[in-house]
Each structure stands twice: as structure tokens, then as C-alpha cells.
Write a protein that holds these residues in place. Sequence first.
Motif, PDB file in Angstrom:
ATOM      1  N   THR A  48      15.598 -27.313 -31.447  1.00 40.59           N
ATOM      2  CA  THR A  48      16.832 -28.169 -31.404  1.00 40.59           C
ATOM      3  C   THR A  48      18.041 -27.267 -30.975  1.00 40.59           C
ATOM      4  O   THR A  48      18.838 -27.613 -30.207  1.00 40.59           O
ATOM      5  N   GLY A  82      18.163 -26.693 -27.464  1.00 36.78           N
ATOM      6  CA  GLY A  82      18.589 -27.689 -26.789  1.00 36.78           C
ATOM      7  C   GLY A  82      20.192 -27.993 -26.690  1.00 36.78           C
ATOM      8  O   GLY A  82      21.007 -28.219 -25.745  1.00 36.78           O
ATOM      9  N   GLN A  83      20.615 -27.314 -27.742  1.00 34.76           N
ATOM     10  CA  GLN A  83      22.079 -27.469 -28.361  1.00 34.76           C
ATOM     11  C   GLN A  83      22.816 -26.352 -27.379  1.00 34.76           C
ATOM     12  O   GLN A  83      23.869 -26.725 -26.758  1.00 34.76           O
ATOM     13  N   PHE A 123      21.738 -25.265 -24.554  1.00 38.29           N
ATOM     14  CA  PHE A 123      21.486 -25.664 -23.175  1.00 38.29           C
ATOM     15  C   PHE A 123      22.861 -26.728 -22.961  1.00 38.29           C
ATOM     16  O   PHE A 123      23.568 -26.659 -21.903  1.00 38.29           O
ATOM     17  N   GLU A 124      22.909 -27.655 -23.783  1.00 42.68           N
ATOM     18  CA  GLU A 124      23.988 -28.544 -23.779  1.00 42.68           C
ATOM     19  C   GLU A 124      25.482 -28.055 -23.961  1.00 42.68           C
ATOM     20  O   GLU A 124      26.477 -28.332 -23.373  1.00 42.68           O
ATOM     21  N   ASP A 125      25.378 -26.784 -24.607  1.00 40.08           N
ATOM     22  CA  ASP A 125      26.896 -26.120 -24.507  1.00 40.08           C
ATOM     23  C   ASP A 125      27.063 -25.105 -23.445  1.00 40.08           C
ATOM     24  O   ASP A 125      28.143 -24.395 -23.471  1.00 40.08           O
ATOM     25  N   ALA A 185      18.620 -40.068 -19.468  1.00 40.03           N
ATOM     26  CA  ALA A 185      18.643 -38.766 -19.726  1.00 40.03           C
ATOM     27  C   ALA A 185      18.579 -37.830 -18.782  1.00 40.03           C
ATOM     28  O   ALA A 185      17.772 -37.924 -17.748  1.00 40.03           O
ATOM     29  N   ASP A 240      18.766 -34.471 -18.820  1.00 36.72           N
ATOM     30  CA  ASP A 240      18.219 -33.347 -19.048  1.00 36.72           C
ATOM     31  C   ASP A 240      17.088 -33.405 -20.013  1.00 36.72           C
ATOM     32  O   ASP A 240      17.318 -34.252 -20.932  1.00 36.72           O
ATOM     33  N   PRO A 259      17.142 -31.798 -22.979  1.00 33.14           N
ATOM     34  CA  PRO A 259      17.757 -31.503 -24.165  1.00 33.14           C
ATOM     35  C   PRO A 259      18.237 -33.014 -24.646  1.00 33.14           C
ATOM     36  O   PRO A 259      18.070 -33.294 -25.776  1.00 33.14           O
ATOM     37  N   SER A 260      18.930 -33.766 -23.729  1.00 35.03           N
ATOM     38  CA  SER A 260      19.535 -35.045 -24.067  1.00 35.03           C
ATOM     39  C   SER A 260      18.331 -35.984 -24.175  1.00 35.03           C
ATOM     40  O   SER A 260      18.518 -36.997 -25.153  1.00 35.03           O
ATOM     41  N   ARG A 294      17.112 -35.602 -27.700  1.00 40.54           N
ATOM     42  CA  ARG A 294      17.988 -36.039 -28.686  1.00 40.54           C
ATOM     43  C   ARG A 294      18.162 -37.598 -28.576  1.00 40.54           C
ATOM     44  O   ARG A 294      17.969 -38.421 -29.573  1.00 40.54           O
ATOM     45  N   LYS A 295      17.908 -38.126 -27.466  1.00 45.78           N
ATOM     46  CA  LYS A 295      18.114 -39.749 -27.396  1.00 45.78           C
ATOM     47  C   LYS A 295      16.834 -40.520 -27.649  1.00 45.78           C
ATOM     48  O   LYS A 295      16.620 -41.513 -28.259  1.00 45.78           O
TER      49      LYS A 295
END
Length: 211
Positions: A46, A49-50, A52-54, A195, A197, A199-200, A203-204
Motif C-alpha cells: 500500500t 502504491g502511495q 507511485f501516486e506521489d 483505473a 494504473d 496503485p489506483s 485502491r479503487k
Amino acid sequence: MAVLDDIREKLIDGDMNGVKEGVNQALEQGVEPAKILNDALISGMTQVGQLFEDGEFFVPEMLVAARAMQAGVAILKPRLVEDDVKPIGRVIIGTVKGDLHDIGKNLVAMMLEGVGFEVVDLGTDVTPEKFTDALTEHEAQLLGMSALLTTTMPAMRAVIEKLKEAGLREKVKVMIGGAPVTQNYANEIGADIYAPDGPSAARKAKQAMGA
């Protein structure tokens, strides 16, 4: 717990051997397999994933972390089965008919496993019939479809139509993604989740399962 923190750090670093050693060490110390899974592997993934999103991690870092996570899960799997630890949901995933691209789809599959889903990967060039058959066989709650070519995107609509014919549409959440796919297209064909990617997607998918 120090050993779980260590596993999490090794996973984020993509250190596969370190993760395997850590998982074995935690088991030897009597840590419950479910605790190792949730507090080290899933929480580590997790965090990846965060990152990556950052914008701090990119696809290569995410891939090596996901492979390290899978190595840890492989050790835990027999113990989790023994303890009857249930996944948060079951996902059927595949690249649609006519499309042979699988890097993005593989990454999404690994991220979904990384947050606690059981994933059944049908591979590439998957027909609508194969998707619906797999959903029925595995009693999955989520269907993930990928397309990398604009010419294969209409196959996603065909799968959703097939789900309706088979009486499955109300029983399953449909998630789509791939380079040319957009939120607008998801809305147009009646998919539940778009989605962009891995990570999203993870999460979704968790949100869709209420996890």
C-alpha cells in the motif's frame, strides 16, 4: 513489531531475498501468518502504491516491490490456507480479445494481490465467453479488463454486454484500464471503475469491496 517493520522496508526496497528471510523469521518467532500478510506485506505494498501516486516511485520500482511481495505471499500461502484466512475478494483479470499486451495488466494483478485480493489472471486475447465462464467458475466479485490498442477497446463493451446476457452484470464490479482508456469511455460502456494504473486499481478495487 521489529520483524514486520523490517519486512515492510525490504519490500519497499524491492529486496526479494530480504522479504523471504523476514517472512520465515517472523513465522519462526510465532507471528501469525495473517498478521505478517496484513501488517508487513499488504501495508508495504500500500505504501509502494502511495509512493507511485506521489511521483516518488515509477513502474520499475513498483514491479520489483510487487515481485518481492509475491515471494513473501508464496511462503505464507499454505499457512494462510491452513488458518482459513480469506482474501478480501476474488478478481478475474485479463487483456481483451485481439490485444496481446500484458505489462500493465500484470502490474495491476500484482498490485491487487498486494492489497489482499485473490487474482485469477486469464492472460491476453481473452474472449467475452472466457471472461464470463471464469466469473461463474470462480464466483468472483470483480472483473478487470485491460486494452492497450484503441482498436481493441470495443471488446470491453462486448464483455459487458455478455455479462448482461449471462445474468452476471449485477453480481460483479467491472474495472477497466489501459493507455487509451479514459473515465469517459468507462462511463460510456457502463463500467463501474476506471483505473489509470496499478496503485489506483488496487485502491479503487478495495473501495468497491468496502475494504
